[in-house]
Enzyme design. Sequence first.
Site, mmCIF file in Angstrom:
data_model
loop_
_atom_site.group_PDB
_atom_site.id
_atom_site.type_symbol
_atom_site.label_atom_id
_atom_site.label_comp_id
_atom_site.label_asym_id
_atom_site.label_seq_id
_atom_site.Cartn_x
_atom_site.Cartn_y
_atom_site.Cartn_z
ATOM 1 N N ASP A 29 0.816 -1.210 0.000
ATOM 2 C CA ASP A 29 0.000 0.000 0.000
ATOM 3 C C ASP A 29 0.851 1.261 0.000
ATOM 4 O O ASP A 29 2.084 1.212 -0.063
ATOM 5 C CB ASP A 29 -1.002 -0.017 1.168
ATOM 6 C CG ASP A 29 -0.353 0.088 2.533
ATOM 7 O OD1 ASP A 29 0.812 0.546 2.619
ATOM 8 O OD2 ASP A 29 -0.993 -0.280 3.541
ATOM 9 N N LYS A 88 -3.975 3.477 -1.411
ATOM 10 C CA LYS A 88 -5.163 4.327 -1.333
ATOM 11 C C LYS A 88 -4.756 5.659 -0.736
ATOM 12 O O LYS A 88 -3.926 5.728 0.166
ATOM 13 C CB LYS A 88 -6.239 3.710 -0.439
ATOM 14 C CG LYS A 88 -6.743 2.336 -0.868
ATOM 15 C CD LYS A 88 -7.866 1.910 0.043
ATOM 16 C CE LYS A 88 -8.383 0.523 -0.314
ATOM 17 N NZ LYS A 88 -7.494 -0.525 0.174
ATOM 18 N N MET A 136 -5.160 9.673 10.523
ATOM 19 C CA MET A 136 -5.828 10.263 9.356
ATOM 20 C C MET A 136 -6.689 11.465 9.740
ATOM 21 O O MET A 136 -7.831 11.600 9.322
ATOM 22 C CB MET A 136 -6.663 9.196 8.628
ATOM 23 C CG MET A 136 -5.824 8.050 8.085
ATOM 24 S SD MET A 136 -6.805 6.648 7.460
ATOM 25 C CE MET A 136 -7.199 5.789 9.006
#
Length: 474
Positions: free
Chosen positions: A252, A274, A387
């Site tokens: 990732d 992503k 995040m």
Amino acid sequence: MTQSYFPIFWNTDSGTALVVGGGEDAVRKVRLLVAAGARVHVVAPGAVAEIEAYADEDRITLSRRPVQDSDIAAAAIVIAATGIDTVDSHCAATAQAHGVKVNVVDRPDLSTFIVPSIVDRSPILVAISSAGTSPVLARRIRERIEATLSPNLGKLAEFAAGLRDRVAERLSDGRKRRAFWELFLDGYGAEGVLGNRPDTGRQAADELLDTLSRDEKPKGRVTLVGAGPGAADLLTLRALRALQRADVIIYDALVGPDVLDLARRDAFRLYVGKAKGRHSYSQDRINGILIDEARRGSYVVRLKGGDPFVFGRGGEEISALRDADIEVDVIPGITAATGAAAALRLPLTQRDVANVVSFATAHPAAGQAEPDFSALADPKQTAVIYMGKTKASEISAALIKQGRRPDTPVAVIENATLPDQRILTGTLGDLPAVTSISDLTGPALIVIGDVVSEADLSTSESLTEAAAKDRAVA
């Protein structure tokens, strides 16, 4: 000119090892010899406590007197470690006169053999020599090798020895036997033995033997691997072994090139990263790729930043793989929160400051509720928000509304543990400034709590000043 040496291993059943001397140099050699199962005779007028203890336990023979020529003539090998030039030189000359191999500590010019630095995973032994030019360098190399070899490597060698007759009986074709050993040692069977799970090793061996005897392709499997917070040297040893065995690596966006450099060179690699608003691969598509590759017989590593089970969606992937009857296991990684905390010398919990630490994500799955900010408002709690850059204003407002002090210390850590790590500090009331810092583009973590005051903030920037500079440049 540097001496040339041919590496060999001495059979400890072939005679007695004589160690002349009773000091620290001598005891280091005695330790190695005893560990190797040698018959050891130490001759010295006096000896340090550790040598005396070996003698009291009947693990060595200790003669408390000066060395005699007959001692040397009766030995299979001699190690002179008195540090007294006349004694050590006499031992060397006498040994060579009787055809006995001799090592004089730190005197390669008097020695007919040298003692290498040893990595001991009995029955596996690795010996490193600098041909006497730099013993310290040899020890440094040994330390690096020690760090990469499982402590249970010897158990794997013994396990393999126990399989040899059965493999020979089931697989008469030499090519199939070689294929068995390559697949077993590179697969989850060996990993099970190294992880103290011998039943897994036996199951894997049985499956491989059945498959190869029927000329079928071996079953594939998947390992979810935590790549840690970013720095390659924070990867676990088990993760490193998995990367070096993988046929396929699915990775990732949070996995850096330094981590991928440690992987098997000919492994097929697929990037499925992503980012906010940019999902090149949906989770369902990733699950399908993992299943398809495993069904082709590949050993697949799903490489994730941090830890697979801390906001890494590892649970979803395991569920899909189990439903598809694919073998799967997990190698944990250092999650971003602990990596960032270590980089700042920031204690996530500390007596009288914070007795609880909570991890939350500011971006829950579609349709799910926002974080329970009331549960994060306890002043004795450290809150770590993953995040959270784009929602810094909402986080600040929600926590203050729930009673958290506006002056609660806050740290925002971008690219934790990497060379371009950046630390921004301020208060909970300052946190909205994060959204106006345009060059804060890397993965960032928000740590909220009084423990931030305990951190090493010598390289930090002020949140408000960074935002002001950014506005000025704009």
